[in-house]
Design a protein around this motif. Sequence first.
Motif, PDB file in Angstrom:
ATOM      1  N   GLN A  45       0.821  -1.214   0.000  1.00 40.21           N
ATOM      2  CA  GLN A  45       0.000   0.000   0.000  1.00 40.21           C
ATOM      3  C   GLN A  45       0.856   1.266   0.000  1.00 40.21           C
ATOM      4  OE1 GLN A  45      -2.735  -0.498   3.283  1.00 40.21           O
ATOM      5  NE2 GLN A  45      -3.878  -2.083   2.216  1.00 40.21           N
ATOM      6  N   LEU A  46       1.859   1.279  -0.880  1.00 44.76           N
ATOM      7  CA  LEU A  46       2.754   2.422  -1.001  1.00 44.76           C
ATOM      8  C   LEU A  46       2.236   3.394  -2.059  1.00 44.76           C
ATOM      9  CD1 LEU A  46       6.142   0.497  -0.959  1.00 44.76           C
ATOM     10  CD2 LEU A  46       5.145   1.838   0.897  1.00 44.76           C
ATOM     11  N   PRO A  47       2.575   4.667  -1.929  1.00 45.99           N
ATOM     12  CA  PRO A  47       2.176   5.635  -2.962  1.00 45.99           C
ATOM     13  C   PRO A  47       2.762   5.238  -4.313  1.00 45.99           C
ATOM     14  CG  PRO A  47       3.155   6.754  -1.067  1.00 45.99           C
ATOM     15  CD  PRO A  47       3.335   5.281  -0.848  1.00 45.99           C
ATOM     16  N   THR A  48       2.011   5.501  -5.367  1.00 40.91           N
ATOM     17  CA  THR A  48       2.464   5.111  -6.703  1.00 40.91           C
ATOM     18  C   THR A  48       2.876   6.311  -7.553  1.00 40.91           C
ATOM     19  OG1 THR A  48       0.168   5.137  -7.456  1.00 40.91           O
ATOM     20  CG2 THR A  48       1.079   3.001  -6.742  1.00 40.91           C
ATOM     21  N   ASP A  49       2.865   7.506  -6.957  1.00 45.66           N
ATOM     22  CA  ASP A  49       3.212   8.705  -7.721  1.00 45.66           C
ATOM     23  C   ASP A  49       4.720   8.850  -7.952  1.00 45.66           C
ATOM     24  OD1 ASP A  49       3.534   9.112  -5.011  1.00 45.66           O
ATOM     25  OD2 ASP A  49       3.052  11.246  -5.089  1.00 45.66           O
ATOM     26  N   ALA A  50       5.527   8.099  -7.217  1.00 47.04           N
ATOM     27  CA  ALA A  50       6.988   8.129  -7.378  1.00 47.04           C
ATOM     28  C   ALA A  50       7.523   6.738  -7.039  1.00 47.04           C
ATOM     29  CB  ALA A  50       7.596   9.174  -6.447  1.00 47.04           C
ATOM     30  N   PRO A  51       8.702   6.379  -7.589  1.00 48.50           N
ATOM     31  CA  PRO A  51       9.282   5.074  -7.254  1.00 48.50           C
ATOM     32  C   PRO A  51       9.525   4.945  -5.743  1.00 48.50           C
ATOM     33  CG  PRO A  51      10.454   6.090  -9.087  1.00 48.50           C
ATOM     34  CD  PRO A  51       9.522   7.134  -8.541  1.00 48.50           C
ATOM     35  N   GLN A  52       9.245   3.779  -5.217  1.00 46.32           N
ATOM     36  CA  GLN A  52       9.431   3.499  -3.796  1.00 46.32           C
ATOM     37  C   GLN A  52      10.571   2.501  -3.632  1.00 46.32           C
ATOM     38  OE1 GLN A  52       7.587   5.044  -1.336  1.00 46.32           O
ATOM     39  NE2 GLN A  52       6.744   6.222  -3.049  1.00 46.32           N
ATOM     40  N   THR A  53      11.497   2.805  -2.734  1.00 50.68           N
ATOM     41  CA  THR A  53      12.612   1.906  -2.470  1.00 50.68           C
ATOM     42  C   THR A  53      12.256   0.980  -1.324  1.00 50.68           C
ATOM     43  OG1 THR A  53      14.167   3.584  -3.227  1.00 50.68           O
ATOM     44  CG2 THR A  53      15.080   1.773  -1.936  1.00 50.68           C
ATOM     45  N   LEU A  54      12.563  -0.290  -1.520  1.00 48.44           N
ATOM     46  CA  LEU A  54      12.291  -1.314  -0.512  1.00 48.44           C
ATOM     47  C   LEU A  54      13.599  -1.916  -0.034  1.00 48.44           C
ATOM     48  CD1 LEU A  54       9.414  -3.193  -2.375  1.00 48.44           C
ATOM     49  CD2 LEU A  54       9.195  -1.391  -0.647  1.00 48.44           C
ATOM     50  N   VAL A  55      13.577  -2.440   1.181  1.00 44.68           N
ATOM     51  CA  VAL A  55      14.703  -3.187   1.732  1.00 44.68           C
ATOM     52  C   VAL A  55      14.312  -4.665   1.685  1.00 44.68           C
ATOM     53  CG1 VAL A  55      16.144  -3.611   3.757  1.00 44.68           C
ATOM     54  CG2 VAL A  55      15.363  -1.273   3.239  1.00 44.68           C
ATOM     55  N   PHE A  56      15.101  -5.463   0.980  1.00 43.99           N
ATOM     56  CA  PHE A  56      14.888  -6.907   0.901  1.00 43.99           C
ATOM     57  C   PHE A  56      15.898  -7.576   1.818  1.00 43.99           C
ATOM     58  CE2 PHE A  56      12.652  -5.623  -2.781  1.00 43.99           C
ATOM     59  CZ  PHE A  56      11.897  -6.677  -3.250  1.00 43.99           C
ATOM     60  N   VAL A  57      15.413  -8.383   2.745  1.00 45.18           N
ATOM     61  CA  VAL A  57      16.286  -9.142   3.637  1.00 45.18           C
ATOM     62  C   VAL A  57      16.014 -10.617   3.340  1.00 45.18           C
ATOM     63  CG1 VAL A  57      16.974  -9.608   6.021  1.00 45.18           C
ATOM     64  CG2 VAL A  57      16.113  -7.322   5.386  1.00 45.18           C
ATOM     65  N   ARG A  58      16.992 -11.259   2.703  1.00 44.05           N
ATOM     66  CA  ARG A  58      16.858 -12.675   2.359  1.00 44.05           C
ATOM     67  C   ARG A  58      17.825 -13.445   3.243  1.00 44.05           C
ATOM     68  NH1 ARG A  58      16.897  -9.723  -2.545  1.00 44.05           N
ATOM     69  NH2 ARG A  58      14.960  -9.979  -3.722  1.00 44.05           N
ATOM     70  N   ARG A  59      17.329 -14.556   3.798  1.00 46.35           N
ATOM     71  CA  ARG A  59      18.184 -15.348   4.679  1.00 46.35           C
ATOM     72  C   ARG A  59      17.709 -16.792   4.741  1.00 46.35           C
ATOM     73  NH1 ARG A  59      17.476 -12.552  10.167  1.00 46.35           N
ATOM     74  NH2 ARG A  59      16.202 -10.999   9.171  1.00 46.35           N
ATOM     75  N   ARG A  60      18.679 -17.641   5.011  1.00 46.85           N
ATOM     76  CA  ARG A  60      18.373 -19.027   5.345  1.00 46.85           C
ATOM     77  C   ARG A  60      18.470 -19.119   6.856  1.00 46.85           C
ATOM     78  NH1 ARG A  60      22.042 -24.080   3.440  1.00 46.85           N
ATOM     79  NH2 ARG A  60      23.553 -22.900   4.659  1.00 46.85           N
ATOM     80  N   VAL A  61      17.525 -19.819   7.472  1.00 52.29           N
ATOM     81  CA  VAL A  61      17.520 -19.989   8.924  1.00 52.29           C
ATOM     82  C   VAL A  61      17.829 -21.448   9.229  1.00 52.29           C
ATOM     83  CG1 VAL A  61      16.145 -19.811  11.043  1.00 52.29           C
ATOM     84  CG2 VAL A  61      15.894 -18.086   9.240  1.00 52.29           C
TER      85      VAL A  61
END
Length: 182
Positions: A45-61
């Motif tokens: 549910q982020l605004p779509t009027d400008a690109p939004q940067t996300l943080v991806f945290v990928r891990r094996r547990v």
Amino acid sequence: VQLKNRMDQKLEFYKMIRAIGKEPRSDNLSVTREIASPALAEKLQLPTDAPQTLVFVRRRVMADDTPVLFSTDILPLSLFDNKRLEGIDFSQPIFDIAARHCHTEVTETVAHLHAVSGPAGIRRQLALRPEQALLQLEEICYSLISLILRWCASFCNGVQAGDRFGIQQCCTMQGAVLPRRS
């Protein structure tokens, strides 16, 4: 899968692993900044009027030395309030990171469970045999004011003999009842 209990509580895998007498840890950790795709922007549910940067945290547990799940946590970069990501220990549980570095707490989680074969790369990281199933858990986590804080896809390894942490443990720790095999 039948559910005995609600699954809208935050799901902390480290606690679940400790509850079965194993020591949790993360490896194969990757933290990246990526521009949100239209689908992810909609999910978060982020605004779509400008690109939004996300943080991806990928891990094996791991549970002791056994790979038990692979997760991808996706959080809006804006939650980190211009904080440098390089100084954050992302090997810690994601809920602790959100509380400590984003000053926010997950108060509700909507989770969906799916039995899947899973991507080949994740299957390799979890050391699965071809016939083994994965349980995909998709979570959307909300704050007290209904702000979406996080979207996560986790893959739990399949039911196995021995001391492996699998679908049975993952589900029963959350109150789900799996049908018995005949």
